[in-house]
Design an enzyme around this catalytic site. Structure first.
Site, PDB file in Angstrom:
ATOM      1  N   ASP A  11     -26.339  25.321   0.389  1.00 23.70           N
ATOM      2  CA  ASP A  11     -25.459  24.674   1.364  1.00 23.70           C
ATOM      3  C   ASP A  11     -26.096  23.346   1.792  1.00 23.70           C
ATOM      4  O   ASP A  11     -27.203  23.328   2.334  1.00 23.70           O
ATOM      5  CB  ASP A  11     -25.332  25.631   2.564  1.00 23.70           C
ATOM      6  CG  ASP A  11     -24.417  25.103   3.643  1.00 23.70           C
ATOM      7  OD1 ASP A  11     -24.049  23.906   3.606  1.00 23.70           O
ATOM      8  OD2 ASP A  11     -24.076  25.897   4.540  1.00 23.70           O
ATOM      9  N   GLY A  33     -13.781  21.915   2.403  1.00 31.18           N
ATOM     10  CA  GLY A  33     -14.952  21.820   1.523  1.00 31.18           C
ATOM     11  C   GLY A  33     -16.224  21.420   2.251  1.00 31.18           C
ATOM     12  O   GLY A  33     -16.473  21.832   3.392  1.00 31.18           O
ATOM     13  N   ASP A  35     -17.038  18.570   3.411  1.00 30.05           N
ATOM     14  CA  ASP A  35     -16.697  17.724   4.563  1.00 30.05           C
ATOM     15  C   ASP A  35     -16.517  18.589   5.819  1.00 30.05           C
ATOM     16  O   ASP A  35     -17.117  18.330   6.880  1.00 30.05           O
ATOM     17  CB  ASP A  35     -15.390  16.979   4.218  1.00 30.05           C
ATOM     18  CG  ASP A  35     -15.068  15.846   5.178  1.00 30.05           C
ATOM     19  OD1 ASP A  35     -15.914  15.506   6.009  1.00 30.05           O
ATOM     20  OD2 ASP A  35     -13.943  15.296   5.065  1.00 30.05           O
ATOM     21  N   SER A 122     -16.193  15.154  -5.579  1.00 31.56           N
ATOM     22  CA  SER A 122     -14.883  15.225  -6.252  1.00 31.56           C
ATOM     23  C   SER A 122     -14.640  16.484  -7.089  1.00 31.56           C
ATOM     24  O   SER A 122     -13.554  16.647  -7.639  1.00 31.56           O
ATOM     25  CB  SER A 122     -14.615  14.001  -7.156  1.00 31.56           C
ATOM     26  OG  SER A 122     -14.261  12.878  -6.391  1.00 31.56           O
ATOM     27  N   THR A 123     -15.654  17.363  -7.214  1.00 26.54           N
ATOM     28  CA  THR A 123     -15.461  18.502  -8.133  1.00 26.54           C
ATOM     29  C   THR A 123     -14.856  19.737  -7.470  1.00 26.54           C
ATOM     30  O   THR A 123     -14.748  20.789  -8.091  1.00 26.54           O
ATOM     31  CB  THR A 123     -16.788  18.913  -8.817  1.00 26.54           C
ATOM     32  OG1 THR A 123     -17.664  19.469  -7.821  1.00 26.54           O
ATOM     33  CG2 THR A 123     -17.456  17.742  -9.500  1.00 26.54           C
ATOM     34  N   GLY A 124     -14.484  19.611  -6.196  1.00 27.33           N
ATOM     35  CA  GLY A 124     -13.843  20.733  -5.509  1.00 27.33           C
ATOM     36  C   GLY A 124     -12.354  20.468  -5.389  1.00 27.33           C
ATOM     37  O   GLY A 124     -11.617  20.476  -6.384  1.00 27.33           O
ATOM     38  N   TYR A 126     -10.757  17.866  -5.100  1.00 30.40           N
ATOM     39  CA  TYR A 126     -10.267  16.715  -5.875  1.00 30.40           C
ATOM     40  C   TYR A 126     -10.261  16.942  -7.398  1.00 30.40           C
ATOM     41  O   TYR A 126      -9.860  16.059  -8.161  1.00 30.40           O
ATOM     42  CB  TYR A 126     -11.061  15.457  -5.520  1.00 30.40           C
ATOM     43  CG  TYR A 126     -10.671  14.822  -4.187  1.00 30.40           C
ATOM     44  CD1 TYR A 126      -9.628  15.323  -3.420  1.00 30.40           C
ATOM     45  CD2 TYR A 126     -11.340  13.711  -3.697  1.00 30.40           C
ATOM     46  CE1 TYR A 126      -9.274  14.749  -2.212  1.00 30.40           C
ATOM     47  CE2 TYR A 126     -10.985  13.121  -2.485  1.00 30.40           C
ATOM     48  CZ  TYR A 126      -9.963  13.644  -1.746  1.00 30.40           C
ATOM     49  OH  TYR A 126      -9.610  13.065  -0.545  1.00 30.40           O
TER      50      TYR A 126
HETATM   51  N1  AR6 Z   1     -22.687  22.500   0.540  1.00 34.89           N
HETATM   52  C1  AR6 Z   1     -22.746  21.943  -0.688  1.00 34.89           C
HETATM   53  N2  AR6 Z   1     -21.672  21.821  -1.494  1.00 34.89           N
HETATM   54  C2  AR6 Z   1     -20.495  22.295  -1.038  1.00 34.89           C
HETATM   55  C3  AR6 Z   1     -20.345  22.898   0.239  1.00 34.89           C
HETATM   56  C4  AR6 Z   1     -21.519  22.995   1.046  1.00 34.89           C
HETATM   57  N3  AR6 Z   1     -21.497  23.521   2.260  1.00 34.89           N
HETATM   58  N4  AR6 Z   1     -19.041  23.265   0.394  1.00 34.89           N
HETATM   59  C5  AR6 Z   1     -18.406  22.918  -0.751  1.00 34.89           C
HETATM   60  N5  AR6 Z   1     -19.271  22.344  -1.618  1.00 34.89           N
HETATM   61  P1  AR6 Z   1     -15.122  19.387  -1.949  1.00 34.89           P
HETATM   62  P2  AR6 Z   1     -14.007  16.911  -3.112  1.00 34.89           P
HETATM   63  C6  AR6 Z   1     -19.067  21.807  -2.975  1.00 34.89           C
HETATM   64  O1  AR6 Z   1     -13.848  20.104  -2.113  1.00 34.89           O
HETATM   65  O2  AR6 Z   1     -13.646  17.623  -4.351  1.00 34.89           O
HETATM   66  C7  AR6 Z   1     -12.226  17.668   1.704  1.00 34.89           C
HETATM   67  O3  AR6 Z   1     -11.091  18.234   2.322  1.00 34.89           O
HETATM   68  C8  AR6 Z   1     -17.860  22.288  -3.750  1.00 34.89           C
HETATM   69  O4  AR6 Z   1     -18.131  23.541  -4.346  1.00 34.89           O
HETATM   70  O5  AR6 Z   1     -15.901  19.572  -0.715  1.00 34.89           O
HETATM   71  O6  AR6 Z   1     -14.726  15.601  -3.207  1.00 34.89           O
HETATM   72  C9  AR6 Z   1     -12.376  16.199   2.020  1.00 34.89           C
HETATM   73  O7  AR6 Z   1     -11.972  15.909   3.353  1.00 34.89           O
HETATM   74  C10 AR6 Z   1     -17.737  21.168  -4.775  1.00 34.89           C
HETATM   75  O8  AR6 Z   1     -18.604  21.390  -5.877  1.00 34.89           O
HETATM   76  O9  AR6 Z   1     -14.924  17.770  -2.091  1.00 34.89           O
HETATM   77  C11 AR6 Z   1     -11.465  15.559   1.028  1.00 34.89           C
HETATM   78  O10 AR6 Z   1     -10.122  15.602   1.458  1.00 34.89           O
HETATM   79  C12 AR6 Z   1     -18.231  19.926  -4.038  1.00 34.89           C
HETATM   80  O11 AR6 Z   1     -18.886  20.405  -2.861  1.00 34.89           O
HETATM   81  C13 AR6 Z   1     -11.604  16.446  -0.182  1.00 34.89           C
HETATM   82  O12 AR6 Z   1     -12.034  17.706   0.306  1.00 34.89           O
HETATM   83  C14 AR6 Z   1     -17.125  18.985  -3.637  1.00 34.89           C
HETATM   84  O13 AR6 Z   1     -15.998  19.749  -3.201  1.00 34.89           O
HETATM   85  C15 AR6 Z   1     -12.678  15.942  -1.111  1.00 34.89           C
HETATM   86  O14 AR6 Z   1     -12.676  16.719  -2.275  1.00 34.89           O
END
Ligand code: AR6
Length: 173
Positions: A11, A33, A35, A122-124, A126
């Site tokens: 995390d 995510g 954020d 971007s890998t979640g 997005y």
């Molecule tokens: N620690 C580390 N990595 C994490 C955590 C954490 N606590 N939680 C999730 N991840 P994402 P995006 C990973 O969806 O794709 C938001 O709503 C997750 O598994 O967080 O860039 C923003 O406000 C993935 O591998 O971000 C935007 O609207 C990575 O973090 C949108 O999501 C990114 O996933 C951005 O989407």
């Protein structure tokens, strides 16, 4: 100087680094995510500073980065960058994702950051393909010339990303 690159599974909000990078959206007002996790764990201070930034300079464009303090988190700074939403335009999305890493590192350098931790931007939500995103992330941090940054940590939340990063970094040795 070439920074050490590490891969960690876990995390991001728990990571002890001078700066952690947030995969934000252009509103800068939080979301799901990583954020959501950063705003929840960091507290209101981070959102207040994001609102100030928005009032001063408007939304954050895709590929760009802004910085706030880190509130209750162990880090000193949160660098908020906005990754591209994957839309099958590989060239454009790849450039924008590379910009996230470059602009975050530039900002970190300007803040005298020695250790910086990135999520897999971007890998979640997005939906950027994980392997391509990892290739871009590793390529950009390895290309980046720095006088100050000593360590770059890729924090992988899921096992798939951890496996991809471990594999790609081994191939480069
Ligand atoms: N620690 C580390 N990595 C994490 C955590 C954490 N606590 N939680 C999730 N991840 P994402 P995006 C990973 O969806 O794709 C938001 O709503 C997750 O598994 O967080 O860039 C923003 O406000 C993935 O591998 O971000 C935007 O609207 C990575 O973090 C949108 O999501 C990114 O996933 C951005 O989407």
């Amino acid at each position: 100087m070439k920074p050490v690159i590490e891969v960690l599974k876990g995390d991001l909000t728990k990571v002890q680094a001078d700066a952690i990078v947030n995969a934000a959206n252009s509103s800068l007002l939080g979301g799901g995510g990583v954020d959501g996790a950063i705003h929840r764990a960091g507290g209101k201070q981070i959102l207040d500073e994001c609102i100030e930034i928005r009032n001063r300079q408007g939304k954050c464009k895709t590929g760009e980065a802004v910085v706030t303090s880190a509130g209750n988190l162990p880090a000193k700074y949160v660098i908020h960058t906005v990754g591209p939403v994957w839309n099958n335009n590989e060239e454009k999305s790849s450039t924008l994702l590379a910009n996230c890493y470059i602009n975050s590192l530039k900002l970190a350098e300007s803040l005298d950051v020695k250790t910086i931790a990135f999520p897999n931007i971007s890998t979640g939500i997005y939906h950027f393909p994980k392997e391509l995103a990892a290739k871009i992330a590793i390529q950009e941090v390895q290309k980046f010339n720095t006088e100050k940054i000593e360590k770059i940590i890729f924090v992988c939340f899921d096992e798939e990303n951890e496996t991809i990063y471990d594999k790609l970094l081994k191939e480069k040795q």
